[in-house]
Design a protein around this motif. Structure first.
Motif, short mmCIF file in Angstrom:
data_model
loop_
_atom_site.label_atom_id
_atom_site.label_comp_id
_atom_site.label_asym_id
_atom_site.label_seq_id
_atom_site.Cartn_x
_atom_site.Cartn_y
_atom_site.Cartn_z
N GLY A 97 -0.88 16.74 -2.76
CA GLY A 97 -0.60 16.98 -1.34
C GLY A 97 0.27 15.90 -0.75
N ALA A 98 0.09 14.66 -1.22
CA ALA A 98 0.90 13.56 -0.71
C ALA A 98 2.38 13.81 -0.95
CB ALA A 98 0.47 12.25 -1.37
N ARG A 99 2.67 14.43 -2.10
CA ARG A 99 4.08 14.66 -2.44
C ARG A 99 4.77 15.47 -1.37
NH1 ARG A 99 4.67 14.60 -8.32
NH2 ARG A 99 6.10 16.34 -8.36
N VAL A 100 4.14 16.58 -1.00
CA VAL A 100 4.77 17.47 -0.04
C VAL A 100 4.94 16.79 1.31
CG1 VAL A 100 4.55 19.68 1.11
CG2 VAL A 100 3.75 19.43 -1.22
N SER A 101 3.83 16.17 1.78
CA SER A 101 3.88 15.56 3.10
C SER A 101 4.95 14.49 3.15
CB SER A 101 2.52 14.94 3.43
OG SER A 101 1.51 15.90 3.30
N LEU A 102 4.98 13.64 2.15
CA LEU A 102 5.94 12.54 2.15
C LEU A 102 7.36 13.05 1.96
CD1 LEU A 102 3.99 9.85 0.13
CD2 LEU A 102 4.35 9.98 2.58
N PHE A 103 7.51 14.07 1.12
CA PHE A 103 8.85 14.59 0.89
C PHE A 103 9.44 15.13 2.19
CE2 PHE A 103 11.65 18.21 0.14
CZ PHE A 103 12.63 17.60 -0.62
N ILE A 104 8.65 15.93 2.89
CA ILE A 104 9.17 16.53 4.12
C ILE A 104 9.52 15.45 5.13
CG2 ILE A 104 8.53 17.92 6.12
CD1 ILE A 104 6.99 19.73 4.25
N ALA A 105 8.60 14.50 5.31
CA ALA A 105 8.84 13.47 6.32
C ALA A 105 10.06 12.63 5.96
CB ALA A 105 7.60 12.60 6.47
N CYS A 106 10.15 12.24 4.68
CA CYS A 106 11.26 11.36 4.30
C CYS A 106 12.60 12.08 4.40
CB CYS A 106 11.06 10.83 2.88
SG CYS A 106 9.68 9.70 2.78
N THR A 107 12.66 13.31 3.89
CA THR A 107 13.92 14.04 3.97
C THR A 107 14.33 14.24 5.42
OG1 THR A 107 12.97 15.28 2.15
CG2 THR A 107 15.11 15.98 2.92
N ALA A 108 13.35 14.62 6.24
CA ALA A 108 13.68 14.87 7.64
C ALA A 108 14.19 13.60 8.30
CB ALA A 108 12.45 15.41 8.38
N VAL A 109 13.55 12.47 8.00
CA VAL A 109 13.94 11.25 8.68
C VAL A 109 15.33 10.82 8.24
CG1 VAL A 109 13.23 9.24 7.33
CG2 VAL A 109 12.64 9.38 9.73
N ILE A 110 15.67 11.09 7.00
CA ILE A 110 17.02 10.75 6.56
C ILE A 110 18.04 11.62 7.31
CG2 ILE A 110 18.61 10.89 4.60
CD1 ILE A 110 16.16 10.12 2.83
N MET A 111 17.71 12.89 7.43
CA MET A 111 18.62 13.77 8.17
C MET A 111 18.75 13.34 9.62
SD MET A 111 18.05 17.61 6.75
CE MET A 111 19.34 18.17 7.83
N ILE A 112 17.61 12.99 10.21
CA ILE A 112 17.64 12.54 11.60
C ILE A 112 18.53 11.31 11.72
CG2 ILE A 112 16.27 11.46 13.42
CD1 ILE A 112 13.96 13.26 12.61
N ALA A 113 18.37 10.38 10.77
CA ALA A 113 19.16 9.15 10.84
C ALA A 113 20.64 9.47 10.75
CB ALA A 113 18.73 8.21 9.72
N ILE A 114 20.99 10.37 9.83
CA ILE A 114 22.42 10.68 9.65
C ILE A 114 22.97 11.40 10.89
CG2 ILE A 114 24.05 12.06 8.33
CD1 ILE A 114 22.25 11.50 5.87
N ILE A 115 22.26 12.46 11.30
CA ILE A 115 22.77 13.24 12.43
C ILE A 115 22.77 12.41 13.71
CG2 ILE A 115 22.40 15.31 13.83
CD1 ILE A 115 20.98 16.54 11.43
N GLY A 116 21.64 11.75 13.97
CA GLY A 116 21.52 10.99 15.20
C GLY A 116 22.56 9.89 15.29
N LEU B 157 0.84 -1.20 0.00
CA LEU B 157 0.00 0.00 0.00
C LEU B 157 0.88 1.25 0.00
CD1 LEU B 157 -2.96 0.90 0.21
CD2 LEU B 157 -2.63 1.09 2.67
N LEU B 158 1.92 1.22 0.83
CA LEU B 158 2.81 2.37 0.91
C LEU B 158 3.55 2.57 -0.41
CD1 LEU B 158 4.13 1.96 4.54
CD2 LEU B 158 2.68 3.77 3.64
N VAL B 159 3.97 1.46 -0.98
CA VAL B 159 4.65 1.57 -2.28
C VAL B 159 3.70 2.23 -3.28
CG1 VAL B 159 5.52 0.25 -4.23
CG2 VAL B 159 6.22 -0.35 -1.90
N ALA B 160 2.45 1.77 -3.26
CA ALA B 160 1.46 2.35 -4.18
C ALA B 160 1.28 3.83 -3.91
CB ALA B 160 0.13 1.61 -4.03
N ILE B 161 1.22 4.19 -2.65
CA ILE B 161 1.01 5.61 -2.32
C ILE B 161 2.20 6.44 -2.77
CG2 ILE B 161 0.83 7.23 -0.38
CD1 ILE B 161 -0.90 5.03 1.00
N PHE B 162 3.40 5.91 -2.52
CA PHE B 162 4.59 6.64 -2.96
C PHE B 162 4.60 6.80 -4.49
CE2 PHE B 162 7.68 7.86 0.20
CZ PHE B 162 7.21 7.25 1.34
N LEU B 163 4.24 5.74 -5.16
CA LEU B 163 4.21 5.81 -6.62
C LEU B 163 3.18 6.84 -7.08
CD1 LEU B 163 4.63 2.17 -7.94
CD2 LEU B 163 6.16 4.14 -8.23
#
Lengths: 347, 332, 330, 585
Positions: B114-133, B46-52
């Motif tokens: 709208g999904a694009r923006v929400s997912l983009f922000i969350a994904c980018t932020a989580v990658i940054m969190i992973a790297i910094i943390g 489902l998530l893959v579908a949503i991302f697509l």
């Protein structure tokens, strides 16, 4: 043997998991008299702890299938109800564990944990139970028991904690004590003290002891009988002398030769090569066959196809192996000599 | 809300399972367990579908002949205060999910975009969190000493910060700063959100990683590498990092839905994306004023948000169970 | 123990000081000109300059901070001449936007937030912890699956969406409750409860879902501890094992989480207060952000952060009371 | 509309031809019967007693301090209850509601020949809530507070612009108000505002002809304040009443209660009927909840009034349903405001570019985004028809730019104008306060411009900082959201303010000397009708120059409980005539 005080007959414990049925204990039988000690030895995962927990009724019946029969005197344990078992636990049979620190409740004073043990089985006033507890602490060799009784577990040393565990296990005078690796977490000098204490108390209380361990040194000191477990099965059983001086099963031999003798200055163990098998997909033949150096001695790869039975060698000694008696003796002699040579050479 | 992402200390393994399945790496094992979890697999697809869908939103809306930006005054009723004309929020063949009040913009396409923006922000932020943390956690755990103390106090301080409030309060000043640096109003807000999520998100992971590194440092293979004179960087990346994947992956899968929901909540409070770009949180914030008269406008982005967060949570739970079966709900 | 308390309180205070500094610097150093935020449209450069002096914004930042701290403990005065006015301790600043001292604003908003937070707290702790224990005890059975599944659903609902859904169905569609309109409980207890019930449920739902999972995991972890096995081996009845030995150890970490979560809410349940228009700290803060009312923003962030820091201290001390290991080893 | 936006809009006064005639013809004294206009349509003799409840979503009043108050509805509220001024507008619906009448003064004022000096005489028996009589000195002191610009913020500054007091080099007045000590020229103020020996007559000496200064003094900025009770900044929380009610409780974020002022002498005030015993204002109400409460009309809410506008989504329910439940409980009419977008001439000096922007504007989208029919009508200039003397159709939509511009905009014309301009259209930025309504409007503007190939970036600004940024020439961009309502019924409070070089609201940064000269000429015309014609021309010229995009002549709707009497749209302030409301008994 069938009228021994503690008897275990064809005990089977299996756990259904996502990956398949795990046969943790598969047809184990042994017995022990009051005042006697049987040691169950084996590598970790061989099913020795599960055996003891099954006897205590500590295996969650929802997760596990337990079959067979086990008796303490006239009490049958496997078919007993939870409530019957509960009444036996801590009174008729009790248990001490490997890690005394984790096994004592960190939030309660040791006194209250002892008193609780008394009062759950006997109608005794709190004060009397406390007196008993102090007395018991003194017996297990805790100095200043009147003061120590109000300590929390973390205020005691490891050895002291294990003494408290022993006190808790014996305070109701059980006829069976299961000691599951009681000294593994302790340092060497303390180990000896604890084992000495257990031996002393065994005499005082006339308790049957099932000692679960992988430390053959400890076994040699205290056991009357020895049962060797591998992959959930008993592979050899006999008196201390049978096992230590005329081991027959190549696995037992392997264990013995992996142990640095007490007279040899501690050297690296020579562990048996290979891993214990998955308990889900047991190989069709002898469970030890993949690691057995003598498996090639038999023609047609019989060890890989035929499952051996537990056969009596003498009235006290039985073994599960497809080799014949002479082959077994020859294998044992060669292996032990080689091990002694290594140990000797190193010293 | 405090997180329940700390990997619990290893409890005694259930009897006999250890050694039951041998010869498989942790990754293979985890994947096998995950594949067996039907709900998790459903959530994953489902998530893959949503991302697509989000990725291909422009294509899809083009095919459907809708557009998230065009006003459609014909779909509104001026006598009703510019509410969508007709029932179900003005749903019609042209606008399958109805239109936005006041503008008549198509809700389906706004939902997809709208999904694009929400997912983009969350994904980018989580990658940054992973790297910094991870970086800071490793440094704190491996170097120890005063550096560890400073990092520890900093995480304490940041964890004590009321972060939703802080994000809200800092938004005007910081977005202005970013704009002054030459970013457009819109990208400055996106960048702001990613930055503050990363800024307030890393301490949890850093703590987690620090604990793991502390125990790893004592392990034989690290000691061996140190004894062999391997350079620190090599030890960290070759020996330590590979053993941290499990907690990082668990943390990421658990953080993502939280970040998506937080982004929406902030948009609801007025911090976030600039018109005319749609985002789910913003749609929800807008719909609040109309939910008594045009309830579908609330339900559509709300349900979408719920589904994504729920799917992430189901999947994240399953990943955690797969990587650390002891806490899992599937162990019988 | 005493040493532990002192040390814990001291580190807590240190964090508080750092927090106040960080907040102060963050908000006073970042805007292009904080004084420009003090007046609205009629702002002439002269007015901004006058306000800069009156608010002490002409001083270097560290002096402003000292003034601020002084105001907190000893009170301070603003301006000069006949237009001087005093701001009594604890003075959190003065809002030009509202023409009011910040402290009373906070004090007025606090009770609402407290009612909201505490009510929701009671609700979620009862349901969350009980259901969590229930799930742990029904491990592997359908009851556990249903409870956890429900919790996951609840956990996945953004709180403002739940709030709006409740508002839509309970108030507008089914008209089970009148439209919420906040009054203090002392004025009209019935209306107070009618107003608060939905916010309480909204807030409690998401936390309860979280606490079900947390409690279950904690309980399962505790129940797999060696000392639980010991308790069983002693022949204690299962009920005693769970209640006396399991719950106390299993719930101790929950105390920590609960204390911190409650403190977090006391700093303003921003979203729920916004959805239900409750005049609490969260809404005060949101309003201040919209108005760029710097002193109010700084004060609310500080108050909210202080709650968390203080709760941290209390929780740690409480932990020491519950867990003798902490108490005695320290 | 959020309160933050209100801050930028001044109060409205809608002119009736009759009242204008009075103001205009004299140029000198205009004598009106100083009686409450119970005759006016809508206002009827009401019943005394009861409590009127006002609901508002605001946390508190912007200001209660009369010198700092500057929002139409707030002035309508406080002038009805606690704040007396020299003159006021009659309580009446329609045109009668803009008739100037005497309040504290015995008449509507006397001017000298060229209207550079105005005198008002106080009535007998006027007093503050503590019983002290109000004298000329109190009014004078009140006026003096306006000069303390650092303390008395946000209020109108007409006293500073009009009174004959010299300006310092930096353009500020040499008089700095009652709080300043050093270098303060108090004598200059004493010369400009003079009291007669008996303390009954106050004379204002102005620096120019102000034909309608007696309208100016309706502003509470010209109301009395007792010097002894003035606490400066914090007077906002402790105002002393001069009207029939006084503040008994004011808890911000919760409520304000007004109770009868025992020291108010009915004989001294035939303007205020003072019907209810008590007025309660409940703050911080949920906007949706307010509507719901009044729609439901439960017994306890029947004497309830919504302070401020209804939620757009409920307008249809109440106004189009033709529901007998709502009959006589609503009004729907012009609010004071003209909504427009200011075009920054310093960034867009090319008039063709500006015209292209105006031509491209799709005002149909704008109006839809503001709420459709309820929002109002398309504007054609910055002067609204509610200033009948000053308004004439500007013709901007006809073919002022060479072609007709329909409500949907004329992108082809826009493209043609860009071509004619000889340079490419730069990319534009539209600045607006970040709130749900203005955001949609921003989208409408962006989408309109896109249709003509004009690229617009949207820049939302926190409402609290909006004016700080757009009034800073460094930060102002090409297009800025704006709206304006006149301070009293004269375009002299519109055109000079928005487009004059000294105007306080010149967002377009117009620096046109010829235009400025025409403004100054118009201000000097004492004949009000002639002056109106001048404003009409200037409005048209402004449209020709495309300094703004006119969007909307706004409308407002209000709604109240079934037991409220005398609810009508009071044109004077574009709100309810609060002081005239009563509770049906």
């Amino acid at each position: 043997m069938s009228d021994a005080y503690v008897r275990v007959e064809d005990l089977k414990v299996s756990f259904p998991t996502e990956d398949g049925l795990v046969r943790a204990v598969d047809g184990v039988s042994f017995s022990v008299e009051r005042g006697q000690t049987i040691a169950i030895v084996g590598e970790s995962g061989s099913g020795k702890s599960v055996t003891s927990q099954a006897l205590m009724g500590l295996v969650n019946k929802r997760n596990a299938r337990v079959e067979g029969r086990a008796f303490i005197g006239d009490n049958e344990l496997i078919s007993a109800s939870d409530e019957q078992l509960r009444k036996l636990r801590g009174a008729e049979m009790s248990m001490i564990f490997q890690d005394p620190f984790a096994s004592l409740h960190p939030f309660y004073r040791i006194g209250s944990q002892l008193v609780e043990t008394v009062r759950v089985h006997r109608q005794v006033s709190k004060d009397d139970a406390r007196t008993e507890a102090i007395d018991m602490l003194a017996r297990v060799g805790i100095p200043n028991p009147e003061r120590r009784i109000d300590d929390y577990p973390h205020q005691l040393s490891g050895g002291m904690r294990q003494r408290v565990m022993i006190a808790m296990a014996l305070i109701n005078g059980p006829s069976l004590l299961i000691a599951d690796e009681p000294t593994t977490a302790l340092d060497v000098t303390v180990q000896a003290q604890i084992m000495e204490l257990l031996a002393e108390l065994q005499v005082q209380y006339n308790t049957a002891i099932i000692l679960i361990t992988h430390d053959l040194g400890v076994v040699a000191d205290v056991a009357d009988e020895v049962a060797v477990m591998y992959a959930g099965r008993l592979v050899e059983r006999g008196t201390l002398n049978d096992i230590f001086y005329s081991p027959e099963m190549p696995y037992t031999v392997g264990l013995l030769s992996s142990v640095p003798r007490l007279d040899a200055v501690s050297e690296r163990l020579t562990p048996i090569k290979g891993q214990p098998p998955s308990l889900i997909n047991l190989p069709p033949g002898c469970v030890f066959q993949p690691r057995c150096a003598a498996a090639s001695w038999l023609p047609d790869n019989a060890c890989a196809s035929e499952r051996p039975e537990l056969l009596s060698v003498t009235s006290t000694h039985s073994v599960r192996c497809l080799l014949d008696k002479t082959q077994r003796d020859q294998f044992a002699a060669e292996s032990l000599a080689a091990a002694a040579g290594r140990a000797g050479g190193a010293s | 809300m405090s997180t329940d992402t700390t990997v619990p200390p290893a409890a005694a393994p259930p009897p006999s399972v250890s050694g039951a399945v041998t010869g498989l790496s942790l990754r293979q094992l985890a994947w096998r367990r995950l594949k067996r979890d039907k709900a998790a697999m459903f959530a994953m697809w489902l998530l893959v579908a949503i991302f697509l869908t989000a990725l291909l939103a422009p294509l899809i809306t083009n095919l459907l002949g809708v557009n998230p930006y065009d006003f459609d005054l014909t779909s509104l009723d001026p006598a009703q205060g510019s509410l969508p004309a007709g029932p179900w929020g003005g749903a019609s063949l042209d606008h399958p999910l109805g239109v936005e009040p006041l503008t008549g913009r198509d809700l389906l396409s706004r939902l997809l975009f709208g999904a694009r923006v929400s997912l983009f922000i969350a994904c980018t932020a989580v990658i940054m969190i992973a790297i910094i943390g991870t970086t800071i956690g490793i440094i704190a755990g491996y170097k120890g000493g005063w550096l560890d103390t400073v990092i520890g106090r900093t995480t304490d301080l940041l964890l004590a910060f009321p972060f939703i409030l802080a994000i809200l309060a800092l938004s005007p000043v910081l977005t202005q700063r970013l704009q002054a640096m030459g970013l457009s109003p819109e990208s400055s807000r996106v960048v702001y959100l990613v930055l503050v999520f990363a800024f307030f998100g890393w301490p949890y992971l850093a703590r987690l990683i620090r604990g793991q590194v502390l125990s790893l440092r004592e392990r034989e293979f690290v000691e061996a590498a140190v004894a062999n004179g391997a350079p620190t960087r090599r030890i960290l990346f070759r020996e330590v990092l590979p053993n941290l994947w499990a907690p990082i992956i668990v943390y990421v899968t658990i953080s993502l839905p939280t970040l998506i929901a937080t982004e929406a909540a902030l948009a609801y409070l007025g911090v976030g994306i600039v018109e005319p770009t749609p985002s789910w949180g913003k749609m929800l914030a807008d719909s609040v004023r109309y939910f008594a008269v045009v309830p579908t406008y609330l339900f559509i982005p709300g349900t979408a948000l719920f589904i994504v967060v729920y799917a992430f949570n189901v999947f994240g739970d399953a990943v955690r169970d797969a990587l650390d079966p002891r806490t899992g709900r599937n162990v019988r | 123990m005493t040493a532990y308390v002192i040390r814990r309180v001291l580190t807590g205070l240190l964090i508080l000081v750092l927090l106040s500094m960080l907040t102060f610097v963050l908000f006073n150093a970042l805007p292009a000109d904080p004084a420009a935020l003090t007046c609205g449209k009629n702002c002439t450069p002269q007015v901004i300059e006058a306000n800069r002096i009156r608010l002490g914004l002409d001083l270097p930042l560290w002096q402003q901070y000292i003034e601020f701290v002084k105001g907190l403990f000893a009170g301070r005065t603003y301006g000069s001449g006949t237009a001087t006015f005093a701001c009594a301790a604890p003075c959190l600043g003065y809002s030009f936007r509202r023409g009011e001292e910040v402290t009373p604003l906070i004090i007025n908003a606090l009770p609402t937030t407290m009612y909201l937070a505490v009510g929701a707290f009671v609700l979620w702790m009862i349901t969350g912890v009980l259901l969590g224990i229930y799930a742990a005890l029904r491990r592997g059975r359908w009851q556990e699956k249903v409870t956890l599944g429900g919790a996951l659903v609840g956990y996945s609902f953004p709180s403002f969406f739940i709030g709006l859904l409740l508002l839509f169905f309970v108030v507008i569609r089914w008209q089970l409750l009148p439209y919420p309109s906040y009054v203090p409980p002392t004025d009209n207890p019935v209306q107070f409860f009618q107003t608060m019930i939905l916010p309480w449920i909204t807030l409690a739902l998401i936390f309860a879902a979280f606490y079900i999972r947390l409690t279950r995991n904690q309980m399962l972890e505790t129940l797999s501890e060696d000392f639980i096995r010991t308790a069983r081996a002693k022949g204690l009845p299962e009920r005693t094992v769970i209640r006396k030995h399991g719950l106390r150890a299993g719930l101790t970490p929950i105390v920590t989480a609960a204390g911190l979560d409650l403190a977090g809410l006391l700093g303003g349940a921003i979203i729920v207060e916004s959805v239900f228009t409750l005049p609490g700290l969260g809404r005060l803060a949101v309003g201040a952000v919209v108005d760029s009312d710097l002193p109010v923003i700084v004060a609310t962030v500080l108050v909210a952060g202080s709650f968390i820091v203080i709760a941290n201290i209390i929780v740690d001390l409480l932990y020491a009371v519950i867990d003798p290991r902490v108490r005695l080893s320290a | 509309m959020g309160k933050a936006i209100n801050r930028g809009l001044r109060l409205a006064a809608v002119v009736s031809a009759g009242a204008l005639a009075l103001a205009a013809c004299g140029g000198g004294s205009s004598s009106s019967e100083g009686s409450a206009a119970a005759s006016g349509g809508g206002s009827a003799e009401g019943a005394s007693g009861g409590t009127i409840t006002m609901l508002t979503n605001a946390e508190q009043w912007q200001h209660v301090d009369p010198q700092r108050m500057y929002t139409g509805a707030d002035i309508a509220f406080f002038s009805g209850y606690t704040t007396r001024t020299l003159t006021q507008y009659a309580y009446a619906a329609g045109e009668a509601g803009t008739e100037l009448i005497a309040d504290m003064a015995t008449d509507t004022g006397t001017a000298n020949e060229d209207a550079t000096s105005w005198s008002f005489t106080l009535r007998d028996g006027v007093s503050f809530e503590d019983g002290t009589a109000i004298t000329c000195a109190d009014v004078k002191y009140g006026v003096s507070r306006t000069f303390a610009q650092d303390v008395i913020t946000d209020g109108p500054t007409y006293a500073i612009s009009y009174l004959d007091i010299a300006k310092a080099e930096d353009g500020s007045s040499v008089y700095k108000g009652p709080y300043a000590t050093d270098g303060n020229d108090a004598a200059a103020f004493d010369a400009a505002v003079q009291c007669s020996e008996d303390g009954k007559t106050i004379t204002f000496n102005l620096n120019r002809s102000v034909a309608d200064f007696n309208y100016t003094v309706t502003l509470p900025a010209f109301s009395p304040v007792p010097a002894a009770k003035d606490t400066g900044e914090s007077y906002d929380d402790a105002v002393v009443s001069s009207g029939p009610y006084k503040i008994s409780e004011y808890t911000k974020g919760q409520k304000m209660t007004l109770v009868r002022n025992e020291n108010w002498d009915k004989a001294s005030d035939d303007y205020r009927p003072a019907y209810p015993d008590q007025i309660v204002v409940e703050f911080a109400q949920d906007p949706a909840a307010m509507d719901q409460r009044i729609i439901a009309d439960a017994p306890e809410d029947q004497a309830t009034v919504e302070y401020g506008n209804m939620q757009p989504e409920n307008l249809a329910t109440v106004f189009t349903a033709n529901d007998p439940r709502f009959e006589g409980r609503t009004y729907n009419g012009y609010d004071p405001y003209v909504r427009y977008t200011a075009i920054n001439t310093s960034l867009l000096p090319n008039v063709k570019h500006r015209q292209a922007i105006v031509a491209a504007m799709n005002n149909a989208q704008y109006i839809a985004a503001r709420g459709g029919d309820f929002a109002g009508e398309r504007a054609d200039g910055i002067v609204k028809p509610n200033l009948p003397l000053d308004y004439a159709p500007s013709g901007i939509w006809d073919d002022m730019y060479g072609d007709v511009i329909p409500a949907e905009g004329n992108p082809e014309l826009a493209k043609k104008l860009i071509e004619e301009s000889g340079e490419p259209m730069p990319d534009l930025t539209y600045q607006f306060p970040n709130n749900p309504v203005d955001e949609k409007i921003a989208a409408a503007i962006q989408s309109s411009m896109a249709a003509a190939g004009i690229n617009v970036t949207l820049e939302p600004i926190e409402p609290g900082q909006y004016y700080g940024i757009v009034f800073d020439p460094e930060q102002a961009k090409e297009l800025m959201r704006s709206g304006w309502g006149p301070d009293w019924l004269n375009a002299s409070t519109v055109i000079p303010e928005l487009l004059g070089q000294t105007g306080g609201f010149n967002l377009s940064q117009v620096q046109d000397d010829a235009y400025e000269a025409k403004i100054q000429d118009a201000l000097k015309i004492l004949d009000r009708t002639e002056q109106g014609k001048a404003w009409q021309e200037l409005n048209k010229e402004a449209m020709q120059n495309a300094w703004v995009i006119p969007h909307l002549f706004g409308k407002a709707q209000a709604f109240w409980g079934s037991k409220i009497g005398n609810g009508f749209l009071w044109d004077a302030y574009g709100s309810l005539a609060f002081g005239d409301l009563y509770v049906e008994q």
